[in-house]
Design an enzyme around this catalytic site. Sequence first.
Site, mmCIF file in Angstrom:
data_model
loop_
_atom_site.group_PDB
_atom_site.id
_atom_site.type_symbol
_atom_site.label_atom_id
_atom_site.label_comp_id
_atom_site.label_asym_id
_atom_site.label_seq_id
_atom_site.Cartn_x
_atom_site.Cartn_y
_atom_site.Cartn_z
ATOM 1 N N ASP A 40 1.071 -7.746 2.396
ATOM 2 C CA ASP A 40 1.193 -6.321 2.077
ATOM 3 C C ASP A 40 2.669 -5.920 1.934
ATOM 4 O OD1 ASP A 40 0.873 -3.639 1.721
ATOM 5 O OD2 ASP A 40 -0.308 -3.288 3.533
ATOM 6 N N HIS B 217 0.823 -1.221 0.000
ATOM 7 C CA HIS B 217 0.000 0.000 0.000
ATOM 8 C C HIS B 217 0.849 1.260 0.000
ATOM 9 C CE1 HIS B 217 0.194 -0.068 4.548
ATOM 10 N NE2 HIS B 217 0.044 1.241 4.410
ATOM 11 N N SER C 112 3.923 2.355 8.454
ATOM 12 C CA SER C 112 3.666 1.374 7.395
ATOM 13 C C SER C 112 4.964 1.054 6.680
ATOM 14 C CB SER C 112 2.673 1.938 6.382
ATOM 15 O OG SER C 112 1.379 1.884 6.892
#
Lengths: 715, 715
Positions: free
Chosen positions: A224, A88, A652
């Site tokens: 991810d 992402h 992230s």
Amino acid sequence: MSKARPAALAGLALACLTALSAPARADEGMWMPSQLPQLAGALREAGYAGDPAQLADLTAAPLNAVVRAGGGTGAFVSADGLVLTNHHVAFGVIQYNSTPERNLIDNGYVAATRAEELPANPDFRVLVTVGFDRVTDQVLAGTRGRKGRAYQEAVEAATKRIVSECEQEPGIRCSVAAMYAGSDFYRIRQLELRDLRLVYAPPRAIGNYGDEIDNFMWPRHTGDFTILRAYVGKDGKPAAYSPDNVPYNPPSHLQVSATGPKVGDFAMLAGYPGVTYRHRTAAEFARQVEWTLPARVELFDALIAVIEQAGREDARARTLYASQLQGLKNNRKRAAGELEGLRRSDAVRQRTADEQAMLAATPAAERREIDALAEVLERDNAMRERDLLLGVATSQSQLLRSALVLERLRIESGKPDAARAPGYQARDLALIEGQLRQVQRRFHPEVEKALLRELLGRYQQLPDAQRVAEFDAAFGRTPEALAQALDALYAGTGLGDEQARLDAFAAAREGKALPADPLLALAARLVPAQIRLENVRKTSEGEQLRLRPAYMRALAAWRKAQGRALYPDANGTLRVSYGKLAPLQPRDAVSYAPVTTVAGIVEKHTGQVPFDAPQPLLDAIAAGDFGHTADPELGTQTVDFLTNLDTTGGNSGSPVLNARGELIGLNFDSNWEAVSASWWFDPRYKRAVHVDMRYMRWLMEKVYPAPHVLREMGL
Amino acid sequence: MSKARPAALAGLALACLTALSAPARADEGMWMPSQLPQLAGALREAGYAGDPAQLADLTAAPLNAVVRAGGGTGAFVSADGLVLTNHHVAFGVIQYNSTPERNLIDNGYVAATRAEELPANPDFRVLVTVGFDRVTDQVLAGTRGRKGRAYQEAVEAATKRIVSECEQEPGIRCSVAAMYAGSDFYRIRQLELRDLRLVYAPPRAIGNYGDEIDNFMWPRHTGDFTILRAYVGKDGKPAAYSPDNVPYNPPSHLQVSATGPKVGDFAMLAGYPGVTYRHRTAAEFARQVEWTLPARVELFDALIAVIEQAGREDARARTLYASQLQGLKNNRKRAAGELEGLRRSDAVRQRTADEQAMLAATPAAERREIDALAEVLERDNAMRERDLLLGVATSQSQLLRSALVLERLRIESGKPDAARAPGYQARDLALIEGQLRQVQRRFHPEVEKALLRELLGRYQQLPDAQRVAEFDAAFGRTPEALAQALDALYAGTGLGDEQARLDAFAAAREGKALPADPLLALAARLVPAQIRLENVRKTSEGEQLRLRPAYMRALAAWRKAQGRALYPDANGTLRVSYGKLAPLQPRDAVSYAPVTTVAGIVEKHTGQVPFDAPQPLLDAIAAGDFGHTADPELGTQTVDFLTNLDTTGGNSGSPVLNARGELIGLNFDSNWEAVSASWWFDPRYKRAVHVDMRYMRWLMEKVYPAPHVLREMGL
């Protein structure tokens, strides 16, 4: 600090106060690397096998392998510049290279050779922190005797000067970060890598398996991750994309662990967490829980009801406002989740008791500034309803916002670029133009009027102290007057037409008079009021910047008395958190194991987005050929794991390391119960969600093979 | 069997085939009490400390304390006739005594003295099974040489004769139950207690905490119990309510255990499970999973969309159809859950493999009837789309259904009462009248027409083999013809008027000609077709009753060869299930503990229905005064617990006993993952949800005290 330097004696050297051996509480803390040597005992006790002193050096392994990547974090994982980050985080890169014919989003991508590595969108950046130096004295030198806005302006001026000097060095981006709410300032030097290329991406249905439905959820089954490569000019210096560029050779890179973690195993993580509010005052906590969050939930509910009602009456309105409605629902959900979490943790009571004890232990002289801070915050508080309503009226309208932006742009464009308000500088023009164009796809006059009747109707009921003369003049003081004013404005304005907006934009960006239009005429009356309110806000912010350090000094002293260290609130700078693999008991009688397996992918699979696991993955799971990437105890392939590491947005893509500093996971989310952790760390509920590197290896070995990439990573 | 009797040699004595020592699989099985002595080894191995032979005697403790109560199960818990059952089973009793001034639903009820015990609604019954005798030979004597409908009519005639003879005894209700799908028949004699009174009910927010949201959910925090008392005439015989009646003294009652269960502890349960399909053929399993459930989900979705669309256009339609919409959504959810569960358990593949192995082991002579059964089922199957659509068109319409019911009533009323079709006898008239009156609150012509356009439009697309001439004549063969026909019918009918419906009802119940009305005229043409289809169905049912026993014999022989016993599918008769307190792993990385605590009540509490825990309960939890009802290991008060016992609808209120036969829980629900257990028992997912008797005791001791009731229960 990257280099040992004597703590400045001028001012109170807060950094020294934080040099304690125990963390704030079990596993809480987003530590500055410079603090880690002082936490050596706790780190070793938690299971870290390396030398804690080594962690303080940003220019040495492992921290010089941890980078800022796009809006998140990443890490070098090969000597030739492979960067591992989240799917992402790198999604823009994948999207940029994706076409209907070659759909990299749906199909993923494996570059078979370096020649096939695909250039990222030109604005994608990887930043390597190469310097972290305390500049508190320089920043605060000009603030002496100043207050309010003047204080902030002095800080800003010093900051600009420091950044400008620092950026003389080519390929280096600099910034100044305020630590402990303005107690300390650090100059951050970052190597700015501008040529990134896509090496490996799994299909969306792996990289974003579960999408919004699983967002914030554990157990999770998402792969991810994405692998990029950084390139530099032939001279080894950062450069824009060129086919002649060569792979960047980072000074160090992380090595993926051959084994996976078990429950209770030590884990640590480094990255760039964005913003937290952990050290806010008890009054701010109370305001957040007792007013801000409930008010947001209630207001968003009202706006959701307005849009849904309009959608029931008009299918076109339903389509035009689908995205805005989704956004409101997400915001509402997040606010409700944060509220639920803060209440469950009894955060206000705990923070209040903590602060009272702190104040009792703080000398009266110190308390004077803390009292002054409380007054500043209380003054803001008195205008909270107005500030919320007028802010949302701008953010949730399309045509009114366009008019206000155009008028403000006209005003700012009359100044030199550097003197313009942020958001109205030359570099912001493309964004403004894009927003003006987009209005067409998101605007319906009846819905906008209904939203503004709701918002400004609430404003009309506020007491006089919160009123703004220009708004009252424009919209009257009764619902009838408001409805009439809105009807007249929207019947008369031509801004619903895209060309009309672009014409006004062309004038505004030159600082020229705007076309005659009722909404623009309204904006000409309202913007001066907005600027006036903005100045009040900046004065408050300056005062907070001046006064919060007293609060932080008192807090640090109180923590020291408790035998605890203090970390600064997150501010987008490199931080380290440590803890362990930990299960979660989110509710009575419910337990979540800290490791998920491929069985869960099959359980969740429906064949429909977002639970449409690709057939090659389902086949490989059914075949059960996991080999050395299988978990020896579970006897199957793991997918994601859970730790109690302290993270927030910006983390992230943060690499998760084991006790030996080897890469075991990639952070990509936190759990729903931890939404409130931006304010309050509750060790019972705060967890971080990571991709298990064994899942990544298995995918790259058996499902969408990339043996050459694995080899380069030493696997 | 309540008394040992020699297995009949005529026919194949299936009961004997089931006399094996091992259960079908771990904890699967709704055993007839008569089977339990034969399972003695397995029962003891599972931990039962009592004498398994004792469990076979319906007229002795503990089974003679287990009663049918309302639509569920209950148990005697005192020598003076206290009956413990679920709050939801006794809800009608509470509601019957509740007024706006004395809201027993919201406030609960504690009868301070026997004089304050409140009479139940007069139709509430408690039935005590006092006889269970095999009557297979008598029932099947008249079936020799018969087939189809004649076979069924012979069974029905014998059954009516047996029941009629049996009910000569006053106060006794009799029935004949078919076991193993018509292989065996049992005459059941039940004492019919008609004077029940409300003794103790917790507030709704305890007895139904979580309501629909928590329905089928675990972890659960509901105190779903209520205590009634059975009264009889002064002669000790069942009697209708009279103030002169005296408490019933049951021959035995259950004793609440002083301690609670721990994980893995033995548990057993007795009750009246309603219906299961565990022994259906592989083809029936395949039809259920591959067609019936997906078709229901798809059709319900379409009808939901029709009603929601109508609701968007018309607020009145939204109100009128709120309840029907809710019903459709519940049905849709249940069908989807059952489908999900059967797929997750891979039930079709497993049942098919099992059946193939069975057939391979079955002699050819036996297989002839099994093949014939398959043909009967396949014939039904060929009409499945039509049967579903026309069935739903009746059940989901208001005016059309009213017209069809009125015409059918007119026809049936021309026959002697005993010869009338079920649902149209004298005893059904009040129900029919009530439904005709209720139409007013649930009918909107535009919505009904839209629903029928959807349903009959689908019917119009069926192949000719599934067509019904009368329906085609009435509605045409194109969507346009259908829409025109419906418009004309609903424009012309007067049945939208309540008085018109009641006038037609007055004529129909006398068998007289109905008033002239287009919808009634339509019904006059359609009902003969319905009766024709009904006869086809009854012929099929008769054939199934004749042929399924061959399938059951083959299955029993096959289970015997596997060393497993066979229990009959549930049919509303008394059954026993045994197993243990067991956690649940519903999904990858998720574990549910088998015991919940009061902490979960507080976690779920929102102050809003259905999570509005009463303040006295919240206060008592906060006070933490749990005393001897606390769980010694958890150190707090438990609420509900979970076992792997085999249950289905009708088991509500079943007493849960420990290894010593003491009462530890009250069954009230099962988990969402087990919705499919009516077809397939999957030991990984099948759980039953029980109120912990320690929670009941604590509530009755500390929160809404009833010391006299506890004393009577020996506590």
